[in-house]
Design an enzyme around this catalytic site. Structure first.
Site, PDB file in Angstrom:
ATOM      1  N   ILE A   1       0.840  -1.206   0.000  1.00  0.00           N
ATOM      2  CA  ILE A   1       0.000   0.000   0.000  1.00  0.00           C
ATOM      3  C   ILE A   1       0.873   1.253   0.000  1.00  0.00           C
ATOM      4  O   ILE A   1       0.628   2.202  -0.753  1.00  0.00           O
ATOM      5  CB  ILE A   1      -0.964  -0.001   1.200  1.00  0.00           C
TER       6      ILE A   1
ATOM      7  N   CYS B   1       1.718   0.959   7.825  1.00  0.00           N
ATOM      8  CA  CYS B   1       2.499  -0.150   8.374  1.00  0.00           C
ATOM      9  C   CYS B   1       1.610  -1.005   9.282  1.00  0.00           C
ATOM     10  O   CYS B   1       0.537  -0.576   9.698  1.00  0.00           O
ATOM     11  CB  CYS B   1       3.690   0.388   9.161  1.00  0.00           C
ATOM     12  N   PRO B   2       2.043  -2.220   9.594  1.00  0.00           N
ATOM     13  CA  PRO B   2       1.269  -3.066  10.510  1.00  0.00           C
ATOM     14  C   PRO B   2       1.419  -2.598  11.956  1.00  0.00           C
ATOM     15  O   PRO B   2       2.345  -1.843  12.283  1.00  0.00           O
ATOM     16  CB  PRO B   2       1.886  -4.446  10.310  1.00  0.00           C
TER      17      PRO B   2
ATOM     18  N   ARG C   1      -3.161   1.002  11.024  1.00  0.00           N
ATOM     19  CA  ARG C   1      -3.870   0.357  12.130  1.00  0.00           C
ATOM     20  C   ARG C   1      -3.988   1.341  13.295  1.00  0.00           C
ATOM     21  O   ARG C   1      -3.073   2.113  13.562  1.00  0.00           O
ATOM     22  CB  ARG C   1      -3.120  -0.894  12.609  1.00  0.00           C
TER      23      ARG C   1
ATOM     24  N   ASP D   1      -8.599   6.863   9.608  1.00  0.00           N
ATOM     25  CA  ASP D   1      -9.578   5.843   9.199  1.00  0.00           C
ATOM     26  C   ASP D   1      -9.607   4.652  10.146  1.00  0.00           C
ATOM     27  O   ASP D   1     -10.499   3.810  10.044  1.00  0.00           O
ATOM     28  CB  ASP D   1      -9.244   5.369   7.775  1.00  0.00           C
TER      29      ASP D   1
ATOM     30  N   GLU E   1     -12.345  -0.578  17.711  1.00  0.00           N
ATOM     31  CA  GLU E   1     -13.385  -0.375  16.691  1.00  0.00           C
ATOM     32  C   GLU E   1     -14.560  -1.307  16.921  1.00  0.00           C
ATOM     33  O   GLU E   1     -14.350  -2.487  17.212  1.00  0.00           O
ATOM     34  CB  GLU E   1     -12.784  -0.594  15.295  1.00  0.00           C
TER      35      GLU E   1
ATOM     36  N   HIS F   1     -13.239   3.233   9.261  1.00  0.00           N
ATOM     37  CA  HIS F   1     -12.468   2.116   8.715  1.00  0.00           C
ATOM     38  C   HIS F   1     -13.029   1.662   7.366  1.00  0.00           C
ATOM     39  O   HIS F   1     -13.433   0.510   7.183  1.00  0.00           O
ATOM     40  CB  HIS F   1     -12.439   0.933   9.695  1.00  0.00           C
TER      41      HIS F   1
END
Length: 309
Positions: A156, A204-205, A233, A256, A261, A283
């Site tokens: 991404i 990034c994760p 995230r 986002d 969540e 999201h």
């Protein structure tokens, strides 16, 4: 094969999932709460889950052979125990890159072009009362030559980098793993990226290296007027610190993803005073129609590959 879909609603009802019926006997639930999971998967061979947790306890009470995660992240499944139980786990990756990057640019243009202000100016009947042909009281700028700093240059992040370069932006990146060396773009340390970038975008994760990666101290050093985006995230940005920074200095944020969540009413980002500096979306970056169609196709392929073994 008995296939159970646990959270059909997360895929969107505008997307056809009938392909799964060609692969087995399908039972579909729109939403599954934690206390319902065990009973719903006990007789299943294959389970499809987006965010429903499949724990050790759930696996022990089932005859599962395959867990299909209809997402890239795998933190809702106990992967180590699944391996012990010889339960195969398959996720999907790369399906949403264009969708996420499109929302990133939508947020960038929202802040850069000040369209809300100018739309409201016309809608409120002010233009027809103007003595001159134009109204430019809210300054906006061009993307050309602006520095875009990308945190995480995976699929991404790289997609964003290529499209930012097409706008003649200066692209730099920070590797959260320390292992990414892309010769097409300049790699910099996090502090330099935050202090010199006009736009910072997180892709990034979330892991032990990135939890609270952005905090009050380093965000407070960002340039006045800069834009910060998180489409990676929740948890990568300390949300309490971000809420403080937004109200202390002029930075604009497109968020986002949040740490919990759906967003909790106590989340400090909901209490930001300078609301014009913050765009919160629920999201949705991953979820274009095309991306969700790709996702369903990839999950179906994962099931086909498993069955054919």
């Amino acid at each position: 094969m008995k296939i159970v879909i646990l959270d059909r609603a997360t895929l969107g009802f505008d997307i056809d999932v009938d392909i799964f019926k060609t692969l087995g006997e399908v039972t579909s639930y729109d939403v599954t709460f934690q206390n319902q999971t065990k009973n719903r998967v006990k007789d299943a061979d294959i389970v499809i889950t987006n965010k429903v947790v499949i724990s050790k306890e759930i696996m022990d009470a089932s005859n599962l052979k395959l867990i299909c995660i209809s997402a890239t992240g795998t933190n809702n499944v106990d992967l180590e125990y699944a391996k012990e139980k010889n339960i195969e786990v398959k996720n999907v990756a790369g399906y949403s890159s264009s969708s996420v990057v499109q929302l990133s640019f939508a947020m960038i243009f929202h802040f850069v072009q000040k369209l809300n202000y100018y739309k409201n100016y016309v809608d409120e009947g002010k233009w027809q009362k103007s003595a001159i042909f134009t109204h430019i009281d809210k300054p906006f700028y061009e993307l050309d030559k602006k520095r875009v700093g990308i945190i995480g240059l995976g699929d991404i992040g790289l997609n964003l980098a290529k499209k930012a370069a097409a706008f003649d932006c200066d692209v730099v990146y920070y590797s959260t793993s320390g292992k990414n060396n892309n010769s097409d773009y300049k790699r910099v340390e996090l502090d330099e990226l935050l202090q010199t970038s006009d736009i910072v975008s997180i892709h990034c994760p979330l892991n032990e290296n990135t939890q609270n990666l952005l905090n009050f101290e380093n965000m407070n050093k960002m340039k006045d007027g800069s834009i910060l985006l998180n489409l990676g995230r929740g948890g990568i940005i300390n949300e309490e610190d971000l809420a403080k920074v937004i109200d202390l200095k002029e930075i604009y944020c497109g968020i986002d993803v949040v740490s919990k969540e759906p967003i909790e009413e106590s989340n400090p980002l909901l209490k930001v005073k300078n609301k014009d500096r913050l765009v919160l979306t629920p999201h949705v970056g991953w979820a274009s129609i095309e991306a969700r169609k790709r996702l369903i196709h990839m999950v179906a392929n994962n099931i086909k590959e498993f069955i054919s073994k």
